[in-house]
Write a protein that holds these residues in place. Structure first.
Motif, PDB file in Angstrom:
ATOM      1  N   LEU A  83       0.800  -1.462   0.057  1.00  0.00           N
ATOM      2  CA  LEU A  83       0.064   0.137  -0.133  1.00  0.00           C
ATOM      3  C   LEU A  83       0.971   1.429  -0.067  1.00  0.00           C
ATOM      4  O   LEU A  83       0.563   2.342  -0.690  1.00  0.00           O
ATOM      5  CB  LEU A  83      -0.800   0.086   1.197  1.00  0.00           C
ATOM      6  CG  LEU A  83      -2.316  -0.975   1.320  1.00  0.00           C
ATOM      7  CD1 LEU A  83      -3.033  -0.675   2.567  1.00  0.00           C
ATOM      8  CD2 LEU A  83      -2.954  -0.433  -0.008  1.00  0.00           C
ATOM      9  N   LEU A  84       1.876   1.146   1.044  1.00  0.00           N
ATOM     10  CA  LEU A  84       2.847   2.182   0.928  1.00  0.00           C
ATOM     11  C   LEU A  84       3.421   2.657  -0.484  1.00  0.00           C
ATOM     12  O   LEU A  84       3.629   3.760  -1.094  1.00  0.00           O
ATOM     13  CB  LEU A  84       3.882   2.027   1.928  1.00  0.00           C
ATOM     14  CG  LEU A  84       3.222   2.379   3.317  1.00  0.00           C
ATOM     15  CD1 LEU A  84       4.629   1.997   4.319  1.00  0.00           C
ATOM     16  CD2 LEU A  84       2.883   3.673   3.722  1.00  0.00           C
ATOM     17  N   GLN A  85       3.853   1.391  -1.204  1.00  0.00           N
ATOM     18  CA  GLN A  85       4.419   1.558  -2.265  1.00  0.00           C
ATOM     19  C   GLN A  85       3.631   2.006  -3.468  1.00  0.00           C
ATOM     20  O   GLN A  85       4.314   3.028  -4.125  1.00  0.00           O
ATOM     21  CB  GLN A  85       5.323   0.203  -2.696  1.00  0.00           C
ATOM     22  CG  GLN A  85       6.195   0.024  -3.971  1.00  0.00           C
ATOM     23  CD  GLN A  85       7.319   1.042  -3.609  1.00  0.00           C
ATOM     24  OE1 GLN A  85       8.065   1.721  -4.175  1.00  0.00           O
ATOM     25  NE2 GLN A  85       8.248   0.485  -2.482  1.00  0.00           N
ATOM     26  N   THR A  86       2.560   1.458  -3.672  1.00  0.00           N
ATOM     27  CA  THR A  86       1.858   1.809  -4.717  1.00  0.00           C
ATOM     28  C   THR A  86       1.239   3.359  -4.548  1.00  0.00           C
ATOM     29  O   THR A  86       0.453   3.942  -5.343  1.00  0.00           O
ATOM     30  CB  THR A  86       0.620   0.889  -5.012  1.00  0.00           C
ATOM     31  OG1 THR A  86      -0.177   0.667  -3.512  1.00  0.00           O
ATOM     32  CG2 THR A  86       1.253  -0.409  -5.365  1.00  0.00           C
ATOM     33  N   THR A  87       1.352   3.887  -3.378  1.00  0.00           N
ATOM     34  CA  THR A  87       0.376   5.128  -3.076  1.00  0.00           C
ATOM     35  C   THR A  87       1.494   6.373  -3.032  1.00  0.00           C
ATOM     36  O   THR A  87       1.387   7.428  -3.363  1.00  0.00           O
ATOM     37  CB  THR A  87      -0.203   5.016  -1.775  1.00  0.00           C
ATOM     38  OG1 THR A  87      -1.197   4.300  -1.911  1.00  0.00           O
ATOM     39  CG2 THR A  87      -1.013   6.378  -1.518  1.00  0.00           C
ATOM     40  N   VAL A  95       3.753  -5.517  -6.110  1.00  0.00           N
ATOM     41  CA  VAL A  95       3.786  -6.146  -4.897  1.00  0.00           C
ATOM     42  C   VAL A  95       4.944  -6.403  -4.352  1.00  0.00           C
ATOM     43  O   VAL A  95       6.133  -6.874  -4.759  1.00  0.00           O
ATOM     44  CB  VAL A  95       3.150  -7.797  -5.071  1.00  0.00           C
ATOM     45  CG1 VAL A  95       2.910  -8.409  -3.994  1.00  0.00           C
ATOM     46  CG2 VAL A  95       1.559  -7.647  -5.761  1.00  0.00           C
ATOM     47  N   GLN A  96       4.944  -6.073  -2.804  1.00  0.00           N
ATOM     48  CA  GLN A  96       6.086  -6.122  -2.005  1.00  0.00           C
ATOM     49  C   GLN A  96       6.014  -7.472  -1.410  1.00  0.00           C
ATOM     50  O   GLN A  96       5.086  -7.559  -0.907  1.00  0.00           O
ATOM     51  CB  GLN A  96       6.170  -4.962  -1.150  1.00  0.00           C
ATOM     52  CG  GLN A  96       6.207  -3.588  -1.636  1.00  0.00           C
ATOM     53  CD  GLN A  96       7.310  -3.343  -2.423  1.00  0.00           C
ATOM     54  OE1 GLN A  96       8.367  -3.370  -1.855  1.00  0.00           O
ATOM     55  NE2 GLN A  96       7.263  -3.118  -3.953  1.00  0.00           N
ATOM     56  N   ALA A  97       7.094  -8.041  -1.248  1.00  0.00           N
ATOM     57  CA  ALA A  97       7.116  -9.660  -0.703  1.00  0.00           C
ATOM     58  C   ALA A  97       8.712  -9.772  -0.365  1.00  0.00           C
ATOM     59  O   ALA A  97       9.567  -9.127  -0.716  1.00  0.00           O
ATOM     60  CB  ALA A  97       6.569 -10.756  -1.610  1.00  0.00           C
ATOM     61  N   SER A  98       8.844 -10.790   0.246  1.00  0.00           N
ATOM     62  CA  SER A  98      10.312 -11.428   0.545  1.00  0.00           C
ATOM     63  C   SER A  98      10.678 -11.903  -0.698  1.00  0.00           C
ATOM     64  O   SER A  98      10.062 -12.018  -1.620  1.00  0.00           O
ATOM     65  CB  SER A  98      10.195 -12.626   1.527  1.00  0.00           C
ATOM     66  OG  SER A  98       9.296 -13.766   1.071  1.00  0.00           O
ATOM     67  N   SER A  99      12.172 -12.120  -0.946  1.00  0.00           N
ATOM     68  CA  SER A  99      12.807 -12.542  -2.024  1.00  0.00           C
ATOM     69  C   SER A  99      13.793 -13.486  -1.596  1.00  0.00           C
ATOM     70  O   SER A  99      14.421 -13.655  -0.597  1.00  0.00           O
ATOM     71  CB  SER A  99      13.251 -11.137  -2.502  1.00  0.00           C
ATOM     72  OG  SER A  99      14.447 -10.668  -1.589  1.00  0.00           O
ATOM     73  N   GLN A 395      -3.355  -2.693  -5.402  1.00  0.00           N
ATOM     74  CA  GLN A 395      -3.756  -2.134  -3.826  1.00  0.00           C
ATOM     75  C   GLN A 395      -4.995  -3.047  -3.141  1.00  0.00           C
ATOM     76  O   GLN A 395      -4.977  -3.327  -2.145  1.00  0.00           O
ATOM     77  CB  GLN A 395      -4.465  -0.605  -4.071  1.00  0.00           C
ATOM     78  CG  GLN A 395      -3.149   0.219  -4.447  1.00  0.00           C
ATOM     79  CD  GLN A 395      -3.662   1.512  -4.937  1.00  0.00           C
ATOM     80  OE1 GLN A 395      -5.005   1.696  -5.262  1.00  0.00           O
ATOM     81  NE2 GLN A 395      -3.028   2.673  -4.699  1.00  0.00           N
ATOM     82  N   ILE A 396      -5.951  -3.659  -4.086  1.00  0.00           N
ATOM     83  CA  ILE A 396      -6.778  -4.697  -3.466  1.00  0.00           C
ATOM     84  C   ILE A 396      -6.050  -5.663  -2.709  1.00  0.00           C
ATOM     85  O   ILE A 396      -6.374  -6.339  -1.682  1.00  0.00           O
ATOM     86  CB  ILE A 396      -7.765  -5.059  -4.456  1.00  0.00           C
ATOM     87  CG1 ILE A 396      -8.732  -3.759  -4.700  1.00  0.00           C
ATOM     88  CG2 ILE A 396      -8.739  -6.122  -3.742  1.00  0.00           C
ATOM     89  CD1 ILE A 396      -9.745  -4.129  -5.915  1.00  0.00           C
TER      90      ILE A 396
END
Length: 606
Positions: A83-87, A95-99, A395-396
């Motif tokens: 949400l922070l990244q897309t806003t 999408v933000q996730a582990s890598s 975002q959803i």
């Protein structure tokens, strides 16, 4: 009936929803389905990383039940970070996730010997692992588990702080402006190729299921991508009429295969040759025998698993995590921009992106998560396969991640997806990173001896060096265990070797602009339609407050214009910022035809 005509062959209305770009908001039902598709892809990466990390720990069945709570917490933090990244961040539909860039140093940390290992196993120093009421359990294995993961969270905190420093200082944006095709091509290819061992490990649990999933994805995304399902509406005067045509198979080319194979595996009887679950074994990916500690509602609480441990080892590993994930995130930004067909992110967008990734990592570690949050390569691969690029859907998906992260029981339900399915999902999504990386060669002079050397040397050394140090870890022994751990983690990271080598060679070996790929249609320089230029802009509600750039935040605030350096015609240079006019007049006798516009030799758009 399905219409397999290309949208260009039919009426314009038939192709209205042939593609969902980032700036378009699909109907709510489609947005939710797109979001579920992204959550399933993200779950494959998240569970793979957690399973490999937890398997490296000396854990028992009770400890493994807590593993689902760690997964839920990481999913919760990923939703907040997305949400922070897309806003406010890069604004790309990421999408933000582990890598996997996080996984290698984390595994090095949890498997490296410590000073107290000789006494932990006889129970004499068990009290040293807990402080106060932080570890009320009497089980020594669980206490050791928590102590090790507190150190991992300390490394995540250090990594997050370094990410924020990279964005706040503007260093990430500066580096991004110096990444041309000869940097991005090998870097993205290495990102896609470096995780093949982990993917093969999960696929090997049942190659038949993995092959079935990959076959279905290829069938839907490639062979049936031009098939459009008609959407009917009822009108009193005409009855049922075709409203539009719907590319069902392409935009759900990941959702449909994952759900089909998951349901199929659940319906198969034990002992069936296609059943990926072991007979009599639990179906959760962590293979815990019970679910007594798996709760329906479990809000992540700061400090529940103890405070993160920041010591010399965790600081060293945090530096390696920050370096690897920042290079991977930079590649994800460029890859995502190319997939959705817009200009590469400007410096301020890259700075905001990495800054908020650091914020998300710190939030996750403080809540009890054991992974960093960075831009997800499988997420970009899903965008490339489905062409459903709506930011609204991402975002959803972030909201769904937050809701799922509040329930360990729902996380356990997602953990019943077979490991072979995760292997198939990561196989088809990480290959897109290799494909996008290879596509950057079109901008360069691939016959140049300079470029041939940079590509071959970079990719070979990036894959060779980690393999050699895995087989010969004694060469990193200095006598100081924390330094040994740092050096081993650093040299085992293919993305660090490849990214640094490509960056240094391309920026130090002289070459013409044409050789290096800085042509007018390179995504960093090409002109875009007005709606595509809005991808990096803040929401309109925030723009009115950001017309002044205060000095401490000048590297994070949007730039009103880009300052580019003029380069003379035919000049050999190491500068990566030639103007569009210089590119258009740098040896081309005719106009330069770009993907979305035509540029005459003077550099004006026609």
């Amino acid at each position: 009936m399905e219409d397999c005509r290309s949208p260009e062959q039919g009426p314009k209305r038939e192709a209205e929803i042939a593609r969902y770009p980032f700036h378009r908001r699909p109907p709510w039902i489609l947005s939710i389905l797109f979001a579920v598709q992204h959550v399933l892809v993200q779950t494959a990466l998240l569970q793979t990383v957690h399973c490999l990390l937890i398997d490296a720990l000396p854990s028992n069945q009770i400890a493994r039940q807590h593993g689902y709570q760690f997964m839920a917490t990481s999913l919760f933090a990923s939703g907040i970070s997305t949400l922070l990244q897309t806003t406010l961040g890069s604004r790309l539909p990421l999408v933000q996730a582990s890598s996997f860039e996080y996984l290698i140093p984390a595994l090095t940390l949890v498997t490296s010997p410590t000073e107290t290992n000789s006494t932990l196993h006889n129970g004499t120093d068990a009290a040293l692992l807990c402080e106060g009421a932080q570890c009320p359990e009497t089980d020594l294995t669980l206490q050791m588990w928590k102590s090790t993961l507190c150190e991992v969270r300390g490394a995540v905190i250090v990594s997050g702080i370094l990410h924020m420093s990279l964005g706040f200082s503007g260093l990430q944006g500066l580096v991004s402006r110096h990444c041309g095709p000869m940097v991005l091509a090998p870097m993205l290819s290495i990102i896609g190729l470096s995780c093949y061992k982990e993917v093969a490990n999960f696929s090997s649990s049942h190659w038949g299921i993995t092959a079935l999933l990959v076959l279905l994805v290829v069938l839907l995304s490639q062979y049936l991508r031009s098939c459009y399902v008609p959407v009917f509406s009822w009108k009193r005067s005409k009855g049922f009429v075709v409203e539009t045509y719907f590319p069902l198979f392409r935009i759900f080319s990941l959702l449909l295969p994952i759900l089909f194979v998951w349901i199929l595996c659940g319906l198969l009887q034990e002992g069936n040759i296609l059943n990926p679950y072991h007979p009599g074994a639990p179906r959760g990916i962590l293979r815990s025998n019970g679910t007594a500690l798996v709760l329906w509602f479990n809000m992540p609480i700061p400090g529940e698993w103890g405070a993160p441990t920041i010591n010399v080892r965790s600081m060293y590993i945090g530096v390696v995590m920050a370096l690897g994930t920042s290079i991977g995130s930079l590649g994800s930004y460029m890859m995502c921009a190319k997939v959705i067909g817009c200009q590469h992110p400007p410096s301020d967008a890259a700075n905001r992106g990495i800054f908020l990734e650091g914020v998300g990592s710190c939030i996750g570690a403080l809540l009890g998560g054991i992974t960093t949050t960075s831009s997800s390569v499988p997420s970009v691969g899903a965008l490339a396969l489905t062409q459903a690029e709506s930011r609204h859907s991402i975002q959803i998906a972030a909201v769904l991640c937050i809701l799922l992260g509040m329930s360990t029981k729902l996380m356990y339900l997602l953990a019943t997806i077979p490991a072979a399915v995760h292997g198939g999902v990561l196989s088809v999504t990480y290959t897109m990173a290799v494909s996008v990386g290879v596509s950057y060669f079109q901008y360069t002079n691939i016959d140049s001896g300079r470029n041939i050397f940079i590509i071959g040397f970079t990719m070979f050394m990036a894959l060779l060096t980690p393999h050699w140090f895995i087989r010969n870890p004694d060469y990193t022994v200095t006598g100081i265990k924390s330094v040994d751990t740092f050096l081993l983690a650093l040299f085992m990271m293919p993305i660090i070797q490849g990214g640094i080598l490509a960056f240094l060679l391309d920026n130090t070996v002289t070459g013409t602009l044409e050789e290096r790929g800085f042509v007018a249609h390179f995504p960093s320089f090409k002109s875009e339609p007005k709606d595509l230029n809005k991808v990096y802009q803040f929401p309109s509600a925030l723009q009115r407050y950001l017309w002044v750039k205060p000095f401490p935040l000048c590297n994070l605030c949007p730039s009103s214009e880009l300052t580019e350096e003029h380069v003379a015609e035919g000049q050999e240079t190491k500068s990566l910022l030639p103007t569009r006019e210089a590119l258009a007049s740098g040896g081309e006798s005719g106009g330069v035809i770009c993907s979305r516009f035509t540029m005459d030799p003077s550099g004006t758009e026609v």
